[in-house]
Enzyme design. Structure first.
Site, PDB file in Angstrom:
ATOM      1  CG  ASP A  11      -1.785   1.223   1.335  1.00  0.00           C
ATOM      2  OD1 ASP A  11      -2.415   1.574   0.324  1.00  0.00           O
ATOM      3  OD2 ASP A  11      -1.823   1.881   2.395  1.00  0.00           O
ATOM      4  CB  SER A  12       0.249   4.794  -0.560  1.00  0.00           C
ATOM      5  OG  SER A  12      -0.865   4.929   0.304  1.00  0.00           O
ATOM      6  CE1 TYR A  43       2.443   5.524  -3.425  1.00  0.00           C
ATOM      7  CE2 TYR A  43       1.239   3.641  -4.303  1.00  0.00           C
ATOM      8  CZ  TYR A  43       2.403   4.182  -3.802  1.00  0.00           C
ATOM      9  OH  TYR A  43       3.526   3.389  -3.691  1.00  0.00           O
ATOM     10  N   GLY A  44      -3.306   8.898  -3.684  1.00  0.00           N
ATOM     11  CA  GLY A  44      -4.672   9.158  -4.154  1.00  0.00           C
ATOM     12  C   GLY A  44      -4.911  10.446  -4.906  1.00  0.00           C
ATOM     13  CB  CYS A  74      -3.398   0.310  -2.438  1.00  0.00           C
ATOM     14  SG  CYS A  74      -3.397   2.034  -2.941  1.00  0.00           S
ATOM     15  CB  THR A  76      -5.162   4.741  -4.933  1.00  0.00           C
ATOM     16  OG1 THR A  76      -5.868   5.418  -3.901  1.00  0.00           O
ATOM     17  CG2 THR A  76      -4.707   5.713  -5.979  1.00  0.00           C
ATOM     18  CD  GLU A 153       0.293   6.910   6.021  1.00  0.00           C
ATOM     19  OE1 GLU A 153       1.445   6.931   6.492  1.00  0.00           O
ATOM     20  OE2 GLU A 153      -0.258   5.856   5.608  1.00  0.00           O
ATOM     21  CB  CYS A 187      -9.290   4.572   0.777  1.00  0.00           C
ATOM     22  SG  CYS A 187      -7.640   4.957   1.394  1.00  0.00           S
ATOM     23  CG  HIS A 189      -4.694   4.975   4.472  1.00  0.00           C
ATOM     24  ND1 HIS A 189      -4.166   4.465   3.318  1.00  0.00           N
ATOM     25  CD2 HIS A 189      -3.651   5.487   5.171  1.00  0.00           C
ATOM     26  CE1 HIS A 189      -2.851   4.675   3.308  1.00  0.00           C
ATOM     27  NE2 HIS A 189      -2.512   5.287   4.427  1.00  0.00           N
TER      28      HIS A 189
HETATM   29  N1  DGL Z   1      -4.678   3.125   1.086  1.00  0.00           N
HETATM   30  C1  DGL Z   1      -4.752   3.608  -0.238  1.00  0.00           C
HETATM   31  C2  DGL Z   1      -6.050   3.339  -0.913  1.00  0.00           C
HETATM   32  O1  DGL Z   1      -6.632   2.337  -0.582  1.00  0.00           O
HETATM   33  C3  DGL Z   1      -3.921   4.765  -0.649  1.00  0.00           C
HETATM   34  C4  DGL Z   1      -4.293   6.090  -0.182  1.00  0.00           C
HETATM   35  C5  DGL Z   1      -3.360   7.150  -0.662  1.00  0.00           C
HETATM   36  O2  DGL Z   1      -2.155   6.929  -0.649  1.00  0.00           O
HETATM   37  O3  DGL Z   1      -3.844   8.207  -1.076  1.00  0.00           O
HETATM   38  O4  DGL Z   1      -6.496   4.037  -1.775  1.00  0.00           O
END
Ligand code: DGL
Length: 272
Positions: A11-12, A43-44, A74, A76, A153, A187, A189
């Site tokens: 994941d990011s 990443y999003g 992830c 994204t 985060e 997501c 997170h």
């Molecule tokens: N946990 C990620 C997701 O499921 C990435 C979120 C991010 O880095 O913006 O989209």
């Protein structure tokens, strides 16, 4: 590294731990290798090209460590680069969108499903398209929540935190009013904010956790393909990040309920 049989999860940042938590629970004798790209999170809000480049580097790092399956935990990456990964990786791959959409489609009673995710995920309409394929009559309501990832985060995950509650109210009020009975945490997170999201949405809304559902689905695939470990000794997971491990260790430790101090290794992801 003696990890020939491992399951690779990436994941990011911290989000993919929502999948790891379930993997550790349902497959204790499988070795998990986790990579969190903490040096490049989030990443999003990035472009398709950048997300794709990062996703292949992350997957290549895991494959170099001899994993038998790559799980993009992830939303994204799964939404933007999932097909590309699936077609080009040398080991079985799964992302989070298909397993999560499938479960949400089964859980809803009134056919109204909400999806929350990063800007890239919501912009791709990945969950919506999948749900419409599964059940054309369902209504799908989408909402991006770009501040959720930085909150997580930075350790803002407590249900009583005023800032957390305020941001949730700002993003989710319209969805609440739309009458959905199921909400996809699209997501990975977001399950770290699960309690606070649930407090706001109320007991009438079932939350579907993309990390959890993906772990359950991956375990099923590994079993079907006869790829599960025969050795029943419990395995220690390995954790890698692309920036300093300190913050990751404390929040991950809290979320996974284990002492993570000095257990996370920093790597240079740009070389993969
Ligand atoms: N946990 C990620 C997701 O499921 C990435 C979120 C991010 O880095 O913006 O989209």
């Amino acid at each position: 590294m003696s990890s020939r049989d491992a399951i690779g999860v990436f994941d990011s940042g911290l989000g993919g731990l929502s999948a790891v938590k379930e993997f550790l629970h349902i497959l204790p004798n499988e070795k998990i290798i986790y990579f969190g790209d903490t040096g490049r999170v989030p990443y999003g809000n990035r472009s398709r090209d950048t997300i794709t480049k990062y996703a292949f580097q992350d997957a290549n790092f895991l494959i170099k460590n001899n994993v038998k399956m790559v799980v993009a935990a992830c939303g994204t990456v799964s939404s933007v680069a999932g097909d590309n990964l699936e077609q080009n990786l040398s080991v079985p791959y799964t992302g989070v969108v298909n397993p999560t959409a499938f479960v949400a489609a089964q859980k809803t009673k009134n056919g109204k499903i909400g999806v929350i995710g990063t800007s890239a995920t919501i912009g791709s309409h990945s969950y919506k398209l999948r749900l419409e394929k599964l059940c054309p009559d369902y209504k799908v309501y989408e909402q991006s929540c770009p501040l959720f990832v930085p909150l997580v985060e930075n350790g803002f995950i407590c249900r009583d935190d005023q800032i957390v509650r305020l941001v949730i109210k700002r993003y989710l009020s319209e969805l609440k009013e739309s009458g959905i009975d199921t909400l996809i945490l699209g997501c990975t997170h977001y399950p770290l904010l699960r309690e606070a999201i649930s407090d706001f949405m109320g007991v009438g809304v079932t939350l579907v956790d993309s990390g959890y559902e993906t772990a359950v689905y991956s375990a099923k695939i590994l079993k079907e393909q006869n790829l599960l470990n025969d050795d029943t000794a419990p395995k220690k997971p390995e954790f890698y990040v692309s920036d300093t491990p300190d913050g990751f260790e404390s929040i991950a430790g809290l979320f996974l309920g284990r002492n993570m101090e000095h257990t996370v290794t920093q790597i240079d992801i740009e070389q993969y």
